[in-house]
Motif scaffolding. Structure first.
Motif, PDB file in Angstrom:
ATOM      1  N   UNK A 137       0.821  -1.202   0.000  1.00 14.01           N
ATOM      2  CA  UNK A 137       0.000   0.000   0.000  1.00 14.01           C
ATOM      3  C   UNK A 137       0.850   1.246   0.000  1.00 14.01           C
ATOM      4  N   UNK A 138       0.221   2.340  -0.419  1.00 14.92           N
ATOM      5  CA  UNK A 138       0.837   3.644  -0.229  1.00 14.92           C
ATOM      6  C   UNK A 138       0.091   4.339   0.904  1.00 14.92           C
ATOM      7  N   UNK A 139       0.830   5.035   1.730  1.00 12.44           N
ATOM      8  CA  UNK A 139       0.261   5.774   2.856  1.00 12.44           C
ATOM      9  C   UNK A 139       0.728   7.210   2.691  1.00 12.44           C
ATOM     10  N   UNK A 140      -0.227   8.129   2.590  1.00 13.09           N
ATOM     11  CA  UNK A 140       0.112   9.526   2.327  1.00 13.09           C
ATOM     12  C   UNK A 140      -0.317  10.394   3.495  1.00 13.09           C
ATOM     13  N   UNK A 141       0.568  11.283   3.922  1.00 16.46           N
ATOM     14  CA  UNK A 141       0.215  12.294   4.919  1.00 16.46           C
ATOM     15  C   UNK A 141       0.085  13.625   4.212  1.00 16.46           C
ATOM     16  N   UNK A 142      -1.057  14.292   4.395  1.00 17.82           N
ATOM     17  CA  UNK A 142      -1.299  15.547   3.681  1.00 17.82           C
ATOM     18  C   UNK A 142      -2.317  16.399   4.444  1.00 17.82           C
ATOM     19  N   UNK A 143      -2.296  17.717   4.221  1.00 15.19           N
ATOM     20  CA  UNK A 143      -3.322  18.586   4.799  1.00 15.19           C
ATOM     21  C   UNK A 143      -4.681  18.245   4.223  1.00 15.19           C
ATOM     22  N   UNK A 164      -3.977   8.996   4.412  1.00 17.22           N
ATOM     23  CA  UNK A 164      -4.865   8.221   3.562  1.00 17.22           C
ATOM     24  C   UNK A 164      -4.046   7.071   2.994  1.00 17.22           C
ATOM     25  N   UNK A 165      -4.702   5.976   2.666  1.00 22.23           N
ATOM     26  CA  UNK A 165      -3.958   4.822   2.160  1.00 22.23           C
ATOM     27  C   UNK A 165      -4.642   4.259   0.940  1.00 22.23           C
ATOM     28  N   UNK A 166      -3.816   3.711   0.081  1.00 25.19           N
ATOM     29  CA  UNK A 166      -4.327   3.043  -1.104  1.00 25.19           C
ATOM     30  C   UNK A 166      -3.756   1.640  -1.135  1.00 25.19           C
ATOM     31  N   UNK A 167      -4.668   0.650  -1.201  1.00 23.69           N
ATOM     32  CA  UNK A 167      -4.232  -0.742  -1.221  1.00 23.69           C
ATOM     33  C   UNK A 167      -3.856  -1.135  -2.639  1.00 23.69           C
ATOM     34  N   UNK A 168      -2.638  -1.620  -2.805  1.00 25.94           N
ATOM     35  CA  UNK A 168      -2.188  -2.047  -4.130  1.00 25.94           C
ATOM     36  C   UNK A 168      -2.266  -3.560  -4.260  1.00 25.94           C
ATOM     37  N   UNK A 220       5.486   5.289   2.052  1.00 23.41           N
ATOM     38  CA  UNK A 220       4.976   6.479   2.738  1.00 23.41           C
ATOM     39  C   UNK A 220       5.309   7.715   1.913  1.00 23.41           C
ATOM     40  N   UNK A 221       4.282   8.467   1.591  1.00 21.65           N
ATOM     41  CA  UNK A 221       4.448   9.695   0.811  1.00 21.65           C
ATOM     42  C   UNK A 221       4.199  10.886   1.729  1.00 21.65           C
TER      43      UNK A 221
END
Ligand code: C2O
Ligand code: CU
Ligand code: CU
Length: 511
Positions: free
Chosen positions: A56-62, A79-83, A114-115
């Protein structure tokens, strides 16, 4: 403000149900009206699916979230996106700024990119999971805005309720405060067979305190040495949280993800707490406590039986009054002030067949006689020098450690956290990265004894721990074994403002 309700018919939370109950003008929506698309996201995977890696990708953002009536609140959000992996690897929580629930099995491999889309550096730590140093989220691995970091680990921990949150040096408190945190739930075969409630009756309860300004924005006003203390309790990111329940048994996974606030959890009707798990998963068997102490970073699992309730009955979860000396000048309500946490409201009659299992899981007890330093514990003295909280007189250093902070892979050790220096006396929840530990012994000095009486019956020391509350005047000995990985980890106070102020140190596990 009206109460927000959460339907028991969903494994996740229904945003529409929230909005309706909060009187935010969405109109009448059937309870349990969870869109089909959401429902399909939470189908549990099969065992074979868990054997494959989750990617998955896990992104931290405003971002923004509607928390209070009126204007939306600016938050920072994972937020996360399952790949790849089972559908329930990632379960978003609609209506909450919290990160999605990540879910895996013991033995499953996780590859997470992690982005960092914040405007400052960050890094993610998997709190309670014993992972290789390069995937642990040590502050030295923090990455700048716009960068990414690849984590790769296999879950060696037993089933339990773990956490994930940022861990950059001096910025952890504010990043968690702005919303960056989530649960990482691990299952295993033993836990699945334990006979505890599942699905909609397995309920995560993340407790946090916040402060808002008149424009509904988070106010991170840390005053003095107490750390951040808010006046508004949020559960799963929502104020005045109410869970609509069946007349059934529930498994509550309660996590204290507050920066500095300690809770003394008790039922509004005075009935005892039935504990089935703690930081590192299920206990051997259920234990009864009059109340439960839960410091920042700690988790506890509770059996709640509503089968003898009637439709319309309500049960409050409270934080009861306790006494801990602390620095004056702290914000109100101080640590130890009584607070309401959330409400359980019985709205459906339903037959329950589960009974509280007398046996839950096997706990392999460490033997203190096997410890390499049985009679000579490794001591971590908590003290204040020059207005800074320190461990053995030291502050955090990014890349160095002292000889007394080196251990050997394979060794079982006695560690002792001492919170009994003279000077400023307050609670410190001590946390170790790397392997979990077992509590060996607690002692209290005479000056702290009276306050201690108001908390001591609420410690859950029966199972596996990774964070331990240490009262003013208290010493806690734990047994810790460096089982899986060598390299550099940290130990620190999980009062996040203390951690940011330097109450953290490296320790090195020699191969
Ligand atoms: Cu939850 Cu090093 O922390
Ligand atoms: Cu941790
Ligand atoms: Cu502390």
């Amino acid at each position: 403000m009206g109460k927000r309700r959460v339907s028991p018919q969903s494994d996740v939370w229904s945003r529409r149900a929230f909005l309706r109950a909060a009187g935010l003008g969405v109109g009448a929506v059937a309870v349990g009206g969870l869109p089909r698309a959401l429902r399909s996201q939470i189908l549990p995977g099969t065992i074979a699916q868990y054997a494959r890696p989750a990617r998955l990708t896990l992104t931290a953002a405003p971002s923004t979230e509607q928390i209070l009536p009126g204007g939306a609140t600016n938050v920072w959000r994972f937020t996360a996106q399952r790949l790849a992996g089972p559908y329930d690897t990632v379960t978003p929580i609609p209506g909450s700024y919290l990160g999605p629930i990540l879910r895996g099995w013991k033995g499953q491999r996780f590859q997470i990119r992690f982005q960092n889309n914040l405007s400052e550096e960050s890094v993610v730590h998997w709190h309670g999971l014993d992972v290789p140093p390069s995937s642990d989220g040590h502050p030295r691995n923090a990455i700048g805005p716009g960068s990414f970091y690849n984590y790769d680990f296999t879950i060696v921990n037993r089933a339990g309720t773990y956490l994930y949150h940022p861990h950059p040096d001096m910025l952890t408190g504010e990043q968690v405060f702005r919303g960056l945190a989530g649960l990482f739930i691990v299952h295993d075969a033993e836990e699945r067979a334990a006979g505890l409630p599942k699905g909609a009756c397995d309920v995560p309860i993340v407790i946090q305190d916040r402060r808002f300004d008149v424009g509904n924005q988070f106010l991170y006003n840390v005053g003095g040495m107490a750390g951040f203390l808010g006046d508004q309790i949020l559960v799963n990111g929502v104020p005045n949280y109410e869970l609509e329940c069946y007349t059934r048994a529930y498994r509550l996974r309660i996590a204290n993800v507050s920066n500095s606030r300690v809770y003394k959890l008790g039922w509004g009707d005075g009935s005892p707490m039935i504990v089935v798990g703690s930081d590192g998963g299920l206990l051997e068997s259920p234990v009864e406590k009059p109340y439960l102490m839960l410091a920042p970073g700690e988790r506890v699992e509770v059996w709640l039986d509503l089968r003898n309730k009637k439709v319309g009955d309500e049960l409050l979860l409270k934080s009861l009054q306790f006494s801990a000396q602390g620095p004056s000048g702290g914000q109100l309500p101080v640590n130890g002030a009584p607070l309401d946490i959330m409400n359980f409201k019985v709205v459906y009659q339903q037959q329950e067949t589960l009974v509280l299992p007398p046996y839950l899981s096997q706990i392999d007890r460490y033997d203190v006689n096997q410890a390499v330093n049985r009679d000579n514990p490794r001591v971590f003295q908590i003290s204040v020098v020059d207005g800074m909280f320190r461990l053995n007189g030291r502050l955090f250093e990014m890349k160095s450690w002292e000889p007394d902070e080196e251990v050997r892979l394979g060794d079982l050790e006695v560690w002792e956290f001492r919170n009994d220096s003279s000077g400023m006396r307050m609670i410190h929840p001590m946390h170790t990265h790397g392997p979990p530990f077992q509590v060996l012994e607690r002692t209290i000095d005479s000056m702290g004894a009276a306050n201690y009486e108001t908390v001591r019956y609420g410690y859950v020391d029966e199972g596996w721990k990774d964070t331990i509350m240490v009262m003013p005047g208290e010493r806690v000995k734990v047994l810790i074994k460096f089982t899986h990985f060598s390299g550099l980890y940290v130990y620190h106070c999980h009062n996040l403002e203390h951690e940011d102020m330097g109450m953290m140190r490296n320790y090195y596990i020699n191969p």
